[in-house]
Enzyme design. Sequence first.
Site, PDB file in Angstrom:
ATOM      1  N   THR A 224       0.856  -1.184   0.000  1.00 52.40           N
ATOM      2  CA  THR A 224       0.000   0.000   0.000  1.00 52.40           C
ATOM      3  C   THR A 224       0.892   1.235   0.000  1.00 52.40           C
ATOM      4  O   THR A 224       1.866   1.317   0.731  1.00 52.40           O
ATOM      5  CB  THR A 224      -1.049  -0.036   1.134  1.00 52.40           C
ATOM      6  OG1 THR A 224      -2.066   0.918   0.836  1.00 52.40           O
ATOM      7  CG2 THR A 224      -0.465   0.249   2.512  1.00 52.40           C
TER       8      THR A 224
ATOM      9  N   HIS B 223      -5.870  -0.751   4.620  1.00 54.09           N
ATOM     10  CA  HIS B 223      -5.428   0.651   4.582  1.00 54.09           C
ATOM     11  C   HIS B 223      -6.583   1.508   5.101  1.00 54.09           C
ATOM     12  O   HIS B 223      -7.527   1.808   4.380  1.00 54.09           O
ATOM     13  CB  HIS B 223      -5.084   1.033   3.135  1.00 54.09           C
ATOM     14  CG  HIS B 223      -4.578   2.434   2.962  1.00 54.09           C
ATOM     15  ND1 HIS B 223      -3.541   2.742   2.127  1.00 54.09           N
ATOM     16  CD2 HIS B 223      -4.965   3.621   3.491  1.00 54.09           C
ATOM     17  CE1 HIS B 223      -3.301   4.054   2.152  1.00 54.09           C
ATOM     18  NE2 HIS B 223      -4.166   4.609   2.982  1.00 54.09           N
TER      19      HIS B 223
ATOM     20  N   CYS C 107      -3.128   7.958   7.424  1.00 55.13           N
ATOM     21  CA  CYS C 107      -3.745   6.635   7.323  1.00 55.13           C
ATOM     22  C   CYS C 107      -2.851   5.593   7.990  1.00 55.13           C
ATOM     23  O   CYS C 107      -1.654   5.808   8.158  1.00 55.13           O
ATOM     24  CB  CYS C 107      -3.933   6.231   5.863  1.00 55.13           C
ATOM     25  SG  CYS C 107      -5.043   7.292   4.938  1.00 55.13           S
TER      26      CYS C 107
END
Lengths: 166, 208
Positions: free
Chosen positions: A28, A51, A34
């Site tokens: 990711t 994620h 995040c």
Amino acid sequence: MEPARDRIEIQVGIADYKIAREPGQLITLGLGSCVGVSLYDPALKLGGLLHLMLPDSTQFSNVTRPAKFADLGIPLIIGEMKKQGARLSRLQSKLVGGAQMFSGLDSKMTLNIGRRNSEMARQMLQQYGIPILAEEVGGNRGRTMIFDTSDGRVLIRMLGSKLKVI
Amino acid sequence: MNYRTLSPAELDALQEISNIGVGNAVTSLAQLINQRVEMSVPRACFLPFEEVIALVGGYEELVGCVSLRVLGDAPGMVLFIFSEESTYRLVDMLMGLPPGSTAALDQMAESAVKEVGNVLTGSFISAIGMMTGLKMITTVPLFAFDMLGAVLTSLMVAAGRVEDQVLVIETGMFNHNDAQIKGHFFLLTEPGAIDRLMAALGLGAGQA
């Protein structure tokens, strides 16, 4: 330290999750505030990567993507891993991200969502009794997370820094 | 929740607002540095998040980003995103250095870039405010110099713009002498803000 090229790379988008078996690599890109949560069943060499963007879905009236939230996304990915044969008692996790990207004086914008994301992720994992083997959270740098399902290693790429393994 | 689609007339209006806003912003910048600055005609449209990333570069591309919140009748957020190279050239330009002098960012350089964002945004927003009669105020600028994906997602989250879909987009570029500075300009509006803008221009009234 660079991962082998013949591995299958599976990209996990924002507010999304993916599950893969060895030799798949889950990746990711560009985690800021995040948080990337990896889950690994070492017996099956089965891995999942989530994620998430926000800690708490109860603050929102209509939730279209549960994987966006720590409180919904983590149960969701655990459920999917179980469907693939993973055992809760074997699962182990690693956390990456949760940074505070911006510097400045606007306090509304610098409310630390990154920290709240990682706190909520920890809390959720604890509820399921899943140990967190390693973390690379906080700070003010963006991170790319690469999760190798063959051994559970997580590689972290930051701009201008060496690849880090946790 | 999804954004309604804009009619061609509304898109035109949005484009026109953007043109005027960017024009005004570029004039301010030219005055600030006392040099000629050119702009290309911006494009106003709605894009999903992934396309925004693709427009600027890639998730892991190093970018400089200045952002300011807009308060008032049409709240939202304004972003300026510059590539690594353009960020350095911008610093050169502001500090009166020959192009190519800057190769890393220190505190001084960072505040110079923030100031550019401040000036550009302030004049952009005041042009729109003047045209529409809406009250719009900007806050102090924030700055980040890091991976594009990390920067954009963090901003959207902080702005409460978690609808993974659409941003309102504006692309502007400006060149300055030989040093090409390429910047992308984005306006993220809160739900309802675009409707209010349209209504203020006498368009789109009565639509959901």
